[in-house]
Write a protein that holds these residues in place. Sequence first.
Motif, PDB file in Angstrom:
ATOM      1  N   UNK A  99       0.821  -1.219   0.000  1.00  0.00           N
ATOM      2  CA  UNK A  99       0.000   0.000   0.000  1.00  0.00           C
ATOM      3  C   UNK A  99       0.852   1.266   0.000  1.00  0.00           C
ATOM      4  N   UNK A 100       1.946   1.219  -0.744  1.00  0.00           N
ATOM      5  CA  UNK A 100       2.844   2.363  -0.912  1.00  0.00           C
ATOM      6  C   UNK A 100       2.533   2.984  -2.280  1.00  0.00           C
ATOM      7  N   UNK A 101       2.460   4.300  -2.332  1.00  0.00           N
ATOM      8  CA  UNK A 101       2.258   4.995  -3.611  1.00  0.00           C
ATOM      9  C   UNK A 101       3.583   4.960  -4.363  1.00  0.00           C
ATOM     10  N   UNK A 102       3.591   4.392  -5.563  1.00  0.00           N
ATOM     11  CA  UNK A 102       4.816   4.211  -6.343  1.00  0.00           C
ATOM     12  C   UNK A 102       4.815   5.154  -7.540  1.00  0.00           C
ATOM     13  N   UNK A 103       5.950   5.845  -7.726  1.00  0.00           N
ATOM     14  CA  UNK A 103       6.134   6.731  -8.877  1.00  0.00           C
ATOM     15  C   UNK A 103       7.449   6.348  -9.552  1.00  0.00           C
ATOM     16  N   UNK A 104       7.399   6.125 -10.845  1.00  0.00           N
ATOM     17  CA  UNK A 104       8.614   5.823 -11.603  1.00  0.00           C
ATOM     18  C   UNK A 104       9.007   7.048 -12.412  1.00  0.00           C
ATOM     19  N   UNK A 105      10.278   7.409 -12.329  1.00  0.00           N
ATOM     20  CA  UNK A 105      10.809   8.511 -13.128  1.00  0.00           C
ATOM     21  C   UNK A 105      11.668   7.889 -14.215  1.00  0.00           C
ATOM     22  N   UNK A 106      11.241   8.075 -15.458  1.00  0.00           N
ATOM     23  CA  UNK A 106      11.990   7.510 -16.576  1.00  0.00           C
ATOM     24  C   UNK A 106      13.167   8.404 -16.907  1.00  0.00           C
ATOM     25  N   UNK A 107      14.100   7.853 -17.648  1.00  0.00           N
ATOM     26  CA  UNK A 107      15.368   8.527 -17.856  1.00  0.00           C
ATOM     27  C   UNK A 107      15.819   8.350 -19.294  1.00  0.00           C
ATOM     28  N   UNK A 108      15.498   9.293 -20.139  1.00  0.00           N
ATOM     29  CA  UNK A 108      15.954   9.231 -21.524  1.00  0.00           C
ATOM     30  C   UNK A 108      16.516  10.588 -21.918  1.00  0.00           C
ATOM     31  N   UNK A 109      17.544  11.002 -21.228  1.00  0.00           N
ATOM     32  CA  UNK A 109      18.170  12.288 -21.489  1.00  0.00           C
ATOM     33  C   UNK A 109      19.089  12.148 -22.704  1.00  0.00           C
ATOM     34  N   UNK A 110      18.687  12.699 -23.823  1.00  0.00           N
ATOM     35  CA  UNK A 110      19.408  12.518 -25.084  1.00  0.00           C
ATOM     36  C   UNK A 110      20.827  13.067 -25.040  1.00  0.00           C
ATOM     37  N   UNK A 111      21.109  14.066 -24.214  1.00  0.00           N
ATOM     38  CA  UNK A 111      22.451  14.643 -24.166  1.00  0.00           C
ATOM     39  C   UNK A 111      23.431  13.746 -23.414  1.00  0.00           C
ATOM     40  N   UNK A 112      22.932  12.753 -22.677  1.00  0.00           N
ATOM     41  CA  UNK A 112      23.804  11.895 -21.876  1.00  0.00           C
ATOM     42  C   UNK A 112      23.950  10.483 -22.458  1.00  0.00           C
ATOM     43  N   UNK A 135      20.167   9.854 -15.283  1.00  0.00           N
ATOM     44  CA  UNK A 135      20.144  11.298 -15.478  1.00  0.00           C
ATOM     45  C   UNK A 135      18.711  11.756 -15.742  1.00  0.00           C
ATOM     46  N   UNK A 136      17.833  11.683 -14.761  1.00  0.00           N
ATOM     47  CA  UNK A 136      16.459  12.115 -15.035  1.00  0.00           C
ATOM     48  C   UNK A 136      16.390  13.628 -15.215  1.00  0.00           C
ATOM     49  N   UNK A 137      15.414  14.074 -15.964  1.00  0.00           N
ATOM     50  CA  UNK A 137      15.259  15.516 -16.136  1.00  0.00           C
ATOM     51  C   UNK A 137      14.770  16.121 -14.821  1.00  0.00           C
ATOM     52  N   UNK A 138      15.187  17.332 -14.565  1.00  0.00           N
ATOM     53  CA  UNK A 138      14.806  18.024 -13.335  1.00  0.00           C
ATOM     54  C   UNK A 138      13.287  18.165 -13.269  1.00  0.00           C
ATOM     55  N   UNK A 139      12.678  18.472 -14.392  1.00  0.00           N
ATOM     56  CA  UNK A 139      11.224  18.641 -14.432  1.00  0.00           C
ATOM     57  C   UNK A 139      10.505  17.350 -14.023  1.00  0.00           C
ATOM     58  N   UNK A 140      11.007  16.202 -14.471  1.00  0.00           N
ATOM     59  CA  UNK A 140      10.400  14.915 -14.107  1.00  0.00           C
ATOM     60  C   UNK A 140      10.498  14.662 -12.607  1.00  0.00           C
ATOM     61  N   UNK A 141      11.648  14.966 -12.027  1.00  0.00           N
ATOM     62  CA  UNK A 141      11.848  14.747 -10.592  1.00  0.00           C
ATOM     63  C   UNK A 141      10.985  15.712  -9.781  1.00  0.00           C
ATOM     64  N   UNK A 142      10.962  16.982 -10.163  1.00  0.00           N
ATOM     65  CA  UNK A 142      10.148  17.966  -9.450  1.00  0.00           C
ATOM     66  C   UNK A 142       8.677  17.578  -9.519  1.00  0.00           C
ATOM     67  N   UNK A 143       8.229  17.131 -10.663  1.00  0.00           N
ATOM     68  CA  UNK A 143       6.840  16.713 -10.819  1.00  0.00           C
ATOM     69  C   UNK A 143       6.520  15.511  -9.929  1.00  0.00           C
ATOM     70  N   UNK A 144       7.435  14.541  -9.872  1.00  0.00           N
ATOM     71  CA  UNK A 144       7.235  13.354  -9.032  1.00  0.00           C
ATOM     72  C   UNK A 144       7.202  13.727  -7.554  1.00  0.00           C
ATOM     73  N   UNK A 145       8.111  14.592  -7.128  1.00  0.00           N
ATOM     74  CA  UNK A 145       8.151  15.013  -5.719  1.00  0.00           C
ATOM     75  C   UNK A 145       6.894  15.808  -5.370  1.00  0.00           C
ATOM     76  N   UNK A 146       6.438  16.664  -6.270  1.00  0.00           N
ATOM     77  CA  UNK A 146       5.216  17.427  -6.036  1.00  0.00           C
ATOM     78  C   UNK A 146       4.016  16.488  -5.873  1.00  0.00           C
ATOM     79  N   UNK A 147       3.924  15.489  -6.733  1.00  0.00           N
ATOM     80  CA  UNK A 147       2.860  14.489  -6.632  1.00  0.00           C
ATOM     81  C   UNK A 147       2.951  13.746  -5.299  1.00  0.00           C
ATOM     82  N   UNK A 148       4.163  13.394  -4.896  1.00  0.00           N
ATOM     83  CA  UNK A 148       4.370  12.667  -3.643  1.00  0.00           C
ATOM     84  C   UNK A 148       3.945  13.499  -2.432  1.00  0.00           C
TER      85      UNK A 148
END
Length: 146
Positions: A67-80, A110-123
């Motif tokens: 019963x844990x809320x799970x969020x996956x942050x994908x990582x497809x940073x083209x510059x890396x 190398x997740x995008x900052x926007x993806x991480x901020x969005x995940x943390x905001x949701x959390x």
Amino acid sequence: MNIHRIEMFGMTYADQVKEFYTDDIILGGHGSAMANVFFMRPRSVLIECNPPYFYEMCFANIAFISRIHYISVTNYNATKTDFTFKKANHLYEKGTFFRYRRQFASYNIYPSVLSVVSAVSDAIDFVEYSRCSFIDNDMWSRVFIQ
């Protein structure tokens, strides 16, 4: 809500259990330390960042069962990325990627900052909503008796 950074390497097992039990939100890269999701309280949040072209449901399944809320942050940073990801694209196109996915597990995250901020905001929203909506006492285990 407390926010702090911890390094799991070198922590005792008991300290890892306490850390996962007491925290409302855990954010980290895919790895063996995520197995501690077993010790998180229900309605906590696990944010897992995965390497490019790699995704496994092992920690997600543990989170869902617990019963844990799970969020996956994908990582497809083209510059890396480098040339090896052409191989991953080829395997996807052939439909055989799942058999070879483990070889991509060791790539850097190398997740995008926007993806991480969005995940943390949701959390944060999820945890605050859960605190207002549910009252329960999950401190039944002798592990947590001081």
